[in-house]
Design a protein around this motif. Sequence first.
Motif, PDB file in Angstrom:
ATOM      1  N   PRO A   2     -27.928  66.471  16.227  1.00 16.87           N
ATOM      2  CA  PRO A   2     -27.662  67.463  15.175  1.00 16.87           C
ATOM      3  C   PRO A   2     -27.137  68.774  15.766  1.00 16.87           C
ATOM      4  CG  PRO A   2     -30.012  67.320  15.605  1.00 16.87           C
ATOM      5  CD  PRO A   2     -29.379  66.213  16.402  1.00 16.87           C
ATOM      6  N   PHE A   3     -26.387  69.517  14.960  1.00 12.74           N
ATOM      7  CA  PHE A   3     -25.889  70.833  15.372  1.00 12.74           C
ATOM      8  C   PHE A   3     -27.018  71.853  15.214  1.00 12.74           C
ATOM      9  CE2 PHE A   3     -21.056  70.205  14.616  1.00 12.74           C
ATOM     10  CZ  PHE A   3     -21.013  69.404  15.749  1.00 12.74           C
ATOM     11  N   THR A   4     -27.780  72.050  16.263  1.00 10.34           N
ATOM     12  CA  THR A   4     -28.864  73.041  16.221  1.00 10.34           C
ATOM     13  C   THR A   4     -28.280  74.442  16.337  1.00 10.34           C
ATOM     14  OG1 THR A   4     -29.163  72.991  18.615  1.00 10.34           O
ATOM     15  CG2 THR A   4     -30.418  71.384  17.316  1.00 10.34           C
ATOM     16  N   SER A   5     -29.092  75.435  15.989  1.00 11.94           N
ATOM     17  CA  SER A   5     -28.628  76.825  16.078  1.00 11.94           C
ATOM     18  C   SER A   5     -28.308  77.196  17.523  1.00 11.94           C
ATOM     19  CB  SER A   5     -29.685  77.767  15.503  1.00 11.94           C
ATOM     20  OG  SER A   5     -30.915  77.617  16.186  1.00 11.94           O
ATOM     21  N   ALA A   6     -29.101  76.657  18.481  1.00 12.56           N
ATOM     22  CA  ALA A   6     -28.848  76.943  19.893  1.00 12.56           C
ATOM     23  C   ALA A   6     -27.502  76.357  20.323  1.00 12.56           C
ATOM     24  CB  ALA A   6     -29.976  76.383  20.755  1.00 12.56           C
ATOM     25  N   TYR A   7     -27.202  75.147  19.841  1.00 10.73           N
ATOM     26  CA  TYR A   7     -25.924  74.514  20.183  1.00 10.73           C
ATOM     27  C   TYR A   7     -24.757  75.310  19.592  1.00 10.73           C
ATOM     28  CZ  TYR A   7     -22.078  71.179  20.257  1.00 10.73           C
ATOM     29  OH  TYR A   7     -20.860  70.590  20.450  1.00 10.73           O
ATOM     30  N   GLN A   8     -24.903  75.710  18.333  1.00  5.70           N
ATOM     31  CA  GLN A   8     -23.839  76.471  17.686  1.00  5.70           C
ATOM     32  C   GLN A   8     -23.584  77.790  18.407  1.00  5.70           C
ATOM     33  OE1 GLN A   8     -25.238  76.723  13.658  1.00  5.70           O
ATOM     34  NE2 GLN A   8     -24.336  74.763  13.052  1.00  5.70           N
ATOM     35  N   LEU A   9     -24.672  78.433  18.878  1.00  4.30           N
ATOM     36  CA  LEU A   9     -24.521  79.682  19.619  1.00  4.30           C
ATOM     37  C   LEU A   9     -23.756  79.447  20.917  1.00  4.30           C
ATOM     38  CD1 LEU A   9     -25.139  82.680  20.095  1.00  4.30           C
ATOM     39  CD2 LEU A   9     -27.354  82.002  21.055  1.00  4.30           C
ATOM     40  N   LYS A  10     -24.147  78.408  21.660  1.00  2.28           N
ATOM     41  CA  LYS A  10     -23.477  78.099  22.918  1.00  2.28           C
ATOM     42  C   LYS A  10     -22.000  77.741  22.675  1.00  2.28           C
ATOM     43  CE  LYS A  10     -26.797  78.604  25.941  1.00  2.28           C
ATOM     44  NZ  LYS A  10     -26.683  79.648  27.003  1.00  2.28           N
ATOM     45  N   TYR A  11     -21.745  76.997  21.603  1.00  7.41           N
ATOM     46  CA  TYR A  11     -20.378  76.596  21.308  1.00  7.41           C
ATOM     47  C   TYR A  11     -19.517  77.829  20.973  1.00  7.41           C
ATOM     48  CZ  TYR A  11     -16.409  74.205  19.196  1.00  7.41           C
ATOM     49  OH  TYR A  11     -15.142  73.769  18.908  1.00  7.41           O
TER      50      TYR A  11
END
Length: 210
Positions: A2-11
């Motif tokens: 899933p697109f977690t908030s941490a992943y979205q931030l890093k992306y």
Amino acid sequence: GPFTSAYQLKYSQRQDAAADLAEVMGFIADPVVRAPADGIVSALNAVAVGEASSASSASAMAAASSKGGESAAFTLLTGGAIKMTVSVDELDISSIALGQSAAITLDAFPAEKFKPAVTHISNIGQSAKSIAAFEVELTLAADERLMQGMNGSATILVETLDGVLLLPVGAINEDAEGAFVYLGDELVKTYIETGLSDGENVVIAGGLSE
């Protein structure tokens, strides 16, 4: 996954880094800083490697850290409206309001009066000799004759009175009971009521007749 908030931030950070890298690569290929408009460079914040003094380096680093790693290479004056900043002491600042008309006389053009308006009033005062002064910004229309750094004086019109009795500021004294003047050859001490002042003359509201 899933697109977690941490992943979205890093992306998002990666996208920003990629954009910065592309800009740097473009600059390496064509190492020229181009101004976005015609104008005059009034301040240069970037210097060649090896030419910066320790003070310049510290200043540049401070600018970079305060803007998230970015700093302006230069300051560009592109023309347009002209601004003049004047200091108004705390005794008069309550009489100043946005939009008030003013008159500016410049040392370079002593016979001409320019007509600006009050466009900004600072809420932060600078103390000097126990009196706080506040910066007031005056803006006037563009004029090709006006140049950065010219000196002059400004008068801000807060009120107009006609047909009133005036006395020079230097003729008026004060004590614990109020303002007074000395009259006649015998220098009789006479208390008066004062009104509006332009810094040179004071309106006499009571205690004296013409």
